[in-house]
Scaffold this motif. Structure first.
Motif, mmCIF file in Angstrom:
data_model
loop_
_atom_site.group_PDB
_atom_site.id
_atom_site.type_symbol
_atom_site.label_atom_id
_atom_site.label_comp_id
_atom_site.label_asym_id
_atom_site.label_seq_id
_atom_site.Cartn_x
_atom_site.Cartn_y
_atom_site.Cartn_z
ATOM 1 N N GLU A 1 43.726 54.418 41.939
ATOM 2 C CA GLU A 1 42.448 53.884 42.419
ATOM 3 C C GLU A 1 42.505 52.364 42.576
ATOM 4 O OE1 GLU A 1 40.153 55.510 43.670
ATOM 5 O OE2 GLU A 1 40.135 57.508 42.782
ATOM 6 N N VAL A 2 43.258 51.702 41.683
ATOM 7 C CA VAL A 2 43.459 50.258 41.840
ATOM 8 C C VAL A 2 44.211 49.982 43.129
ATOM 9 C CG1 VAL A 2 44.541 48.193 40.868
ATOM 10 C CG2 VAL A 2 43.435 49.844 39.349
ATOM 11 N N ALA A 3 45.273 50.756 43.374
ATOM 12 C CA ALA A 3 46.051 50.581 44.602
ATOM 13 C C ALA A 3 45.177 50.788 45.829
ATOM 14 C CB ALA A 3 47.227 51.550 44.616
ATOM 15 N N TYR A 4 44.347 51.800 45.784
ATOM 16 C CA TYR A 4 43.448 52.068 46.910
ATOM 17 C C TYR A 4 42.485 50.911 47.163
ATOM 18 C CZ TYR A 4 39.270 53.769 49.260
ATOM 19 O OH TYR A 4 38.193 53.887 50.091
ATOM 20 N N LEU A 5 41.885 50.404 46.083
ATOM 21 C CA LEU A 5 40.909 49.334 46.237
ATOM 22 C C LEU A 5 41.552 48.016 46.679
ATOM 23 C CD1 LEU A 5 38.655 50.081 43.148
ATOM 24 C CD2 LEU A 5 38.073 50.437 45.549
ATOM 25 N N LEU A 6 42.807 47.777 46.271
ATOM 26 C CA LEU A 6 43.499 46.575 46.722
ATOM 27 C C LEU A 6 43.776 46.617 48.220
ATOM 28 C CD1 LEU A 6 46.060 46.013 43.832
ATOM 29 C CD2 LEU A 6 44.213 44.472 44.473
ATOM 30 N N GLY A 7 44.034 47.808 48.733
ATOM 31 C CA GLY A 7 44.250 47.961 50.169
ATOM 32 C C GLY A 7 45.338 47.045 50.686
ATOM 33 N N ALA A 8 45.018 46.264 51.688
ATOM 34 C CA ALA A 8 45.989 45.380 52.333
ATOM 35 C C ALA A 8 46.486 44.288 51.392
ATOM 36 C CB ALA A 8 45.392 44.761 53.589
ATOM 37 N N ALA A 9 45.763 44.046 50.295
ATOM 38 C CA ALA A 9 46.184 43.009 49.349
ATOM 39 C C ALA A 9 47.332 43.472 48.450
ATOM 40 C CB ALA A 9 44.997 42.585 48.480
ATOM 41 N N LEU A 10 47.651 44.758 48.483
ATOM 42 C CA LEU A 10 48.729 45.292 47.659
ATOM 43 C C LEU A 10 50.074 44.891 48.273
ATOM 44 C CD1 LEU A 10 49.654 47.022 45.304
ATOM 45 C CD2 LEU A 10 49.441 49.026 46.759
ATOM 46 N N SER A 11 50.859 44.109 47.532
ATOM 47 C CA SER A 11 52.113 43.569 48.046
ATOM 48 C C SER A 11 53.162 43.608 46.946
ATOM 49 C CB SER A 11 51.916 42.123 48.504
ATOM 50 O OG SER A 11 51.623 41.293 47.378
ATOM 51 N N LYS A 12 54.389 43.189 47.279
ATOM 52 C CA LYS A 12 55.420 43.062 46.243
ATOM 53 C C LYS A 12 54.966 42.110 45.150
ATOM 54 C CE LYS A 12 59.297 45.382 47.076
ATOM 55 N NZ LYS A 12 59.661 46.555 46.279
ATOM 56 N N ARG A 13 54.213 41.097 45.537
ATOM 57 C CA ARG A 13 53.706 40.159 44.530
ATOM 58 C C ARG A 13 52.825 40.893 43.521
ATOM 59 N NH1 ARG A 13 50.410 34.457 45.620
ATOM 60 N NH2 ARG A 13 50.227 33.892 43.430
ATOM 61 N N THR A 14 52.053 41.878 43.991
ATOM 62 C CA THR A 14 51.231 42.682 43.087
ATOM 63 C C THR A 14 52.103 43.418 42.085
ATOM 64 O OG1 THR A 14 49.683 43.050 44.920
ATOM 65 C CG2 THR A 14 49.436 44.444 42.973
ATOM 66 N N VAL A 15 53.191 44.006 42.576
ATOM 67 C CA VAL A 15 54.095 44.791 41.722
ATOM 68 C C VAL A 15 54.686 43.925 40.616
ATOM 69 C CG1 VAL A 15 56.225 46.148 41.712
ATOM 70 C CG2 VAL A 15 54.615 46.366 43.607
ATOM 71 N N PHE A 16 54.901 42.641 40.906
ATOM 72 C CA PHE A 16 55.486 41.716 39.937
ATOM 73 C C PHE A 16 54.424 40.961 39.144
ATOM 74 C CE2 PHE A 16 59.260 42.570 42.283
ATOM 75 C CZ PHE A 16 60.324 42.213 41.486
ATOM 76 N N SER A 17 53.197 41.436 39.130
ATOM 77 C CA SER A 17 52.115 40.719 38.441
ATOM 78 C C SER A 17 51.385 41.651 37.476
ATOM 79 C CB SER A 17 51.121 40.162 39.459
ATOM 80 O OG SER A 17 50.392 41.218 40.084
ATOM 81 N N GLY A 18 50.462 41.062 36.702
ATOM 82 C CA GLY A 18 49.579 41.854 35.856
ATOM 83 C C GLY A 18 50.156 42.272 34.520
ATOM 84 N N GLY A 19 51.287 41.684 34.103
ATOM 85 C CA GLY A 19 51.944 42.095 32.879
ATOM 86 C C GLY A 19 51.236 41.679 31.609
ATOM 87 N N ALA A 20 51.806 42.075 30.490
ATOM 88 C CA ALA A 20 51.152 41.905 29.194
ATOM 89 C C ALA A 20 51.211 40.473 28.672
ATOM 90 C CB ALA A 20 51.797 42.843 28.171
ATOM 91 N N LEU A 21 52.276 39.731 28.997
ATOM 92 C CA LEU A 21 52.444 38.381 28.465
ATOM 93 C C LEU A 21 52.275 37.304 29.530
ATOM 94 C CD1 LEU A 21 55.581 38.883 26.172
ATOM 95 C CD2 LEU A 21 53.163 38.937 25.499
ATOM 96 N N ASP A 22 52.637 37.635 30.754
ATOM 97 C CA ASP A 22 52.695 36.619 31.813
ATOM 98 C C ASP A 22 52.185 37.205 33.125
ATOM 99 O OD1 ASP A 22 53.330 34.239 33.099
ATOM 100 O OD2 ASP A 22 55.432 34.770 33.393
ATOM 101 N N PRO A 23 50.896 37.576 33.179
ATOM 102 C CA PRO A 23 50.388 38.334 34.321
ATOM 103 C C PRO A 23 50.438 37.594 35.649
ATOM 104 C CG PRO A 23 48.585 37.596 32.915
ATOM 105 C CD PRO A 23 49.853 37.325 32.168
#
Length: 358
Positions: free
Chosen positions: A208-230
């Motif tokens: 559902e997060v992926a769906y809502l991000l839509g066009a904003a979902l990128s490789k940068r998204t995949v490399f973000s949002g982590g536990a220590l260094d989001p």
């Protein structure tokens, strides 16, 4: 061959460092580490280190999401695209590990005897139903880490490669991943982009997060949002002790520990009686990390740390086996020569048929 076995090398493309390991007759003769940002700016650093310590019979190159054991002369644009998995509409430029495409091209141009190995999803040892709607069951470097873990467990416990059984947790500077080994074979996995939360990367993303991000979902998204260094602002390559003790990151460390524990427990469905839980990667070196995981997983198996450069050493182990050296039986057991297909073969969701890669 010399000294009773081939001279080979392996490369691990990490978020913070590119590691190189060379073996001769199965013994380590070289270990080097370069900052990824430096190799991205000047791939000659990595290329020269390999050329200067050759000649090699075989070099297992950095393969990203993996290829079914493809030699360098058969690598073209399609193969490069399948290693990196960047959407056609993604803007060009360095992604993830800092210009991986240019680094691979530089290695290819150097005339090294390169071969590019499989990710877990390419291996016939994982049943097809466990691959449905998955791409990342463990990238090629995770398969390499498993190879070293099998060799290490067999040596320590005086068992055959075919008797190795464990869950490997790899806690890197960006991603966390977990792979299950039973009978000396990889039977399941939760890769960094489809598994537990990482230090920098989000891990498995709620659909559902992926769906809502839509066009904003990128490789940068995949490399973000982590536990220590989001947001990718910290240098996790040093001073892990201070980061571990910083009360501002307490919740982050708990998220990492719990995520890794859940992944290990989930994989006992596929490997029900692991001899050990083996922990690799940069964060395995953090103070008390092994002890914390050991307490959480005490009912499953003993927890042990493996070397930080496990993937580079493991890549060299695979190269040695492929060249007919000490680890030939290990490579055969893993099914590396029988790897096949592509990382996109098992997608069953609507829209998958329209995926195009740059």
């Amino acid at each position: 061959m010399s000294n009773g076995g081939p001279r080979v090398a392996g490369v691990d493309p990490g978020t913070f460092s590119f590691d190189v390991c060379a073996l001769e007759g199965g013994e380590v003769v070289l270990e080097r580490s370069f900052r990824t940002v430096d190799v991205g700016a000047d791939p000659a650093l990595l290329v020269d280190a390999l050329v200067d310590h050759g000649p090699f019979e075989l070099v297992l190159g950095p393969a990203g999401y993996g290829l079914p054991l493809v030699p360098v002369e058969q690598v073209g644009e399609r193969e490069l695209a399948l290693m990196l998995l960047v959407r056609e509409d993604e803007p060009p430029g360095p992604v993830g590990v800092g210009g991986m495409r240019s680094i691979v091209r530089a290695l290819m141009a150097a005339g090294l005897p390169l071969v590019f190995g499989p990710g877990a999803i390419h291996l016939p040892t994982i049943p097809a139903h466990r691959k449905w709607n998955r791409i990342d069951l463990g990238t090629a470097d995770k398969v390499a880490s498993v190879a070293l873990c099998i060799a290490d467990q067999a040596r320590r416990l005086a068992i055959d490669f075919a008797e190795a059984s464990f869950v490997m947790l790899e806690l890197g500077g960006a991603f966390s991943a977990a792979l299950a080994v039973d009978g000396g074979r990889i039977v399941d996995g939760l890769g960094g982009s489809s598994g537990p939360i990482g230090a920098r990367a989000c891990g498995a993303l709620d659909a559902e997060v992926a769906y809502l991000l839509g066009a904003a979902l990128s490789k940068r998204t995949v490399f973000s949002g982590g536990a220590l260094d989001p947001r990718g602002e910290l240098d996790l390559s040093e001073d892990l002790e201070a980061l571990r003790r910083d009360p501002r990151h307490r919740a982050g460390w708990l998220a990492l520990e719990e995520g890794a524990t859940k992944a290990a427990l989930a994989l006992t469905v596929s490997a029900p009686a692991p001899r050990e839980i083996l922990v690799a990667g940069r964060l395995a070196q953090a103070p008390d990390m092994i002890e914390a995981l050991a307490e959480r997983l005490a009912a499953v198996a003993p927890v042990r740390a493996v070397g930080r450069v496990a993937a580079a050493h493991g890549a060299a182990v695979l190269a040695d086996g492929l060249a007919g050296g000490r680890y030939a039986a290990l490579v055969e057991r893993l099914g590396v020569r029988d790897a096949g297909g592509s990382a996109l073969d098992h997608l069953r969701v609507h829209g998958a048929e329209g995926i195009t890669l740059r």
